[in-house]
Design an enzyme around this catalytic site. Structure first.
Site, PDB file in Angstrom:
ATOM      1  N   LYS A  24      58.120  46.168  36.676  1.00 52.14           N
ATOM      2  CA  LYS A  24      57.115  45.097  36.751  1.00 52.14           C
ATOM      3  C   LYS A  24      57.369  44.061  35.653  1.00 52.14           C
ATOM      4  CE  LYS A  24      52.246  44.251  37.171  1.00 52.14           C
ATOM      5  NZ  LYS A  24      51.197  44.574  38.075  1.00 52.14           N
ATOM      6  N   ASN A  38      40.977  33.827  38.345  1.00 48.69           N
ATOM      7  CA  ASN A  38      41.030  34.394  39.695  1.00 48.69           C
ATOM      8  C   ASN A  38      39.741  34.055  40.448  1.00 48.69           C
ATOM      9  OD1 ASN A  38      42.031  36.056  41.858  1.00 48.69           O
ATOM     10  ND2 ASN A  38      40.689  37.710  41.171  1.00 48.69           N
ATOM     11  N   GLY A  52      46.352  30.545  52.187  1.00 49.32           N
ATOM     12  CA  GLY A  52      46.400  29.441  51.234  1.00 49.32           C
ATOM     13  C   GLY A  52      45.337  28.375  51.416  1.00 49.32           C
ATOM     14  N   SER A  53      44.166  28.748  51.976  1.00 43.64           N
ATOM     15  CA  SER A  53      43.129  27.714  52.107  1.00 43.64           C
ATOM     16  C   SER A  53      42.636  27.285  50.724  1.00 43.64           C
ATOM     17  CB  SER A  53      41.974  28.185  52.997  1.00 43.64           C
ATOM     18  OG  SER A  53      41.164  29.123  52.341  1.00 43.64           O
ATOM     19  N   ASN A  54      42.577  28.211  49.784  1.00 45.52           N
ATOM     20  CA  ASN A  54      42.179  27.827  48.414  1.00 45.52           C
ATOM     21  C   ASN A  54      43.256  26.968  47.759  1.00 45.52           C
ATOM     22  OD1 ASN A  54      39.500  29.071  47.373  1.00 45.52           O
ATOM     23  ND2 ASN A  54      40.419  30.676  48.635  1.00 45.52           N
ATOM     24  N   MET A  96      47.577  38.778  45.804  1.00 44.96           N
ATOM     25  CA  MET A  96      47.143  40.157  45.974  1.00 44.96           C
ATOM     26  C   MET A  96      48.010  41.141  45.189  1.00 44.96           C
ATOM     27  SD  MET A  96      44.542  39.338  47.607  1.00 44.96           S
ATOM     28  CE  MET A  96      43.700  40.678  48.409  1.00 44.96           C
ATOM     29  N   HIS A 132      37.422  35.630  43.734  1.00 43.17           N
ATOM     30  CA  HIS A 132      37.288  36.858  44.532  1.00 43.17           C
ATOM     31  C   HIS A 132      36.068  36.720  45.447  1.00 43.17           C
ATOM     32  CE1 HIS A 132      37.856  41.062  45.516  1.00 43.17           C
ATOM     33  NE2 HIS A 132      36.552  41.212  45.413  1.00 43.17           N
TER      34      HIS A 132
HETATM   35  C1  GAR Z   1      40.189  34.407  49.225  1.00 41.39           C
HETATM   36  O1  GAR Z   1      39.000  34.753  49.893  1.00 41.39           O
HETATM   37  C2  GAR Z   1      40.201  34.977  47.824  1.00 41.39           C
HETATM   38  O2  GAR Z   1      38.940  35.012  47.230  1.00 41.39           O
HETATM   39  C3  GAR Z   1      40.730  36.363  48.078  1.00 41.39           C
HETATM   40  O3  GAR Z   1      41.765  36.173  49.002  1.00 41.39           O
HETATM   41  C4  GAR Z   1      41.389  35.095  49.878  1.00 41.39           C
HETATM   42  C5  GAR Z   1      42.557  34.171  50.032  1.00 41.39           C
HETATM   43  O4  GAR Z   1      42.289  33.198  51.007  1.00 41.39           O
HETATM   44  N1  GAR Z   1      41.183  36.999  46.869  1.00 41.39           N
HETATM   45  C6  GAR Z   1      41.020  38.288  46.616  1.00 41.39           C
HETATM   46  O5  GAR Z   1      40.550  39.080  47.423  1.00 41.39           O
HETATM   47  C7  GAR Z   1      41.480  38.722  45.241  1.00 41.39           C
HETATM   48  N2  GAR Z   1      41.169  40.084  45.001  1.00 41.39           N
HETATM   49  P1  GAR Z   1      43.213  31.904  51.133  1.00 41.39           P
HETATM   50  O6  GAR Z   1      44.657  32.416  51.231  1.00 41.39           O
HETATM   51  O7  GAR Z   1      42.772  31.229  52.392  1.00 41.39           O
HETATM   52  O8  GAR Z   1      43.008  31.061  49.906  1.00 41.39           O
END
Ligand code: GAR
Length: 189
Positions: free
Chosen positions: A68, A110, A15-17, A93, A112
């Site tokens: 789903k 999203n 969850g850093s984002n 994910m 990525h």
């Molecule tokens: C991030 O790097 C994001 O871009 C990636 O998961 C990570 C989550 O990091 N997303 C994907 O790979 C989507 N296909 P976070 O939990 O620290 O935010």
């Protein structure tokens, strides 16, 4: 600022984002309010971050539902109750299905950790290191039914650091936090 955009952040991991978006909302750097954090992983660290920030958490596990569609209908009811206008995927994910896509047309975003269409799916940074590329990056895009596909909104290149996934991940995360904020600001204007 008035009329803050109501967003739900979807996340499955550390969850850093999520934290960067939450901080930007608090500081007024993003004209938005997180009304809900949705996760499919109740044990994920992002849940603690949301609780500490006082953001309501909705945890739905696909295995609790027969289909789903039923899984996403349950999420949708909670999103509507919270008044969410945009869905922001931040390390969520799971593939988003028809039910959510049709409820939020062109309103699901999203991020990525690669320059799409290279290295979609899981462990994009590991894939880049494995392929020996020297430059990878970050992509922000609108979500469609595919895996990390959909119209690209923004991209930024990041050097692969010494062929090392951990150091490259650190550089990518720093860029992600800035690029997501900037791109969302453009969308919410
Ligand atoms: C991030 O790097 C994001 O871009 C990636 O998961 C990570 C989550 O990091 N997303 C994907 O790979 C989507 N296909 P976070 O939990 O620290 O935010």
């Amino acid at each position: 600022m008035t009329n803050k955009v109501k967003i739900a952040v979807f996340a499955s991991g550390s969850g850093s984002n999520f934290a960067a978006i939450e901080e930007a909302c608090q500081k007024g750097e993003l004209n938005a309010e997180i009304v809900l954090m949705v996760t499919n992983k109740p044990e994920a660290y992002v849940v603690k971050r949301a609780e500490q920030a006082g953001i309501p958490v909705a945890a739905f596990q696909p295995k609790q539902f027969d289909t789903k569609e039923a899984f996403e209908e349950a999420i949708l009811a909670t999103l509507r109750e919270a008044g969410a206008e945009w869905l922001i995927l931040a390390g969520y994910m799971r593939l988003v299905g028809h039910t959510l896509l049709s409820a939020y047309p062109s309103r699901i975003v999203n991020i990525h950790p690669s320059l799409l269409p290279s290295f979609p799916g899981k462990d994009a940074i590991g894939q880049a290191v494995e392929h020996g590329v020297k430059v990878t990056g970050v992509t922000v895009h609108l979500v469609d039914e595919g895996m990390d596909t959909g119209p690209i909104l923004a991209q930024r290149a990041v050097d692969v650091v010494d062929g090392d996934a951990d150091q490259t991940a650190e550089a990518i995360h720093a860029i992600e936090h800035d690029l997501y904020k900037e791109t969302l600001n453009g969308l919410f204007e």
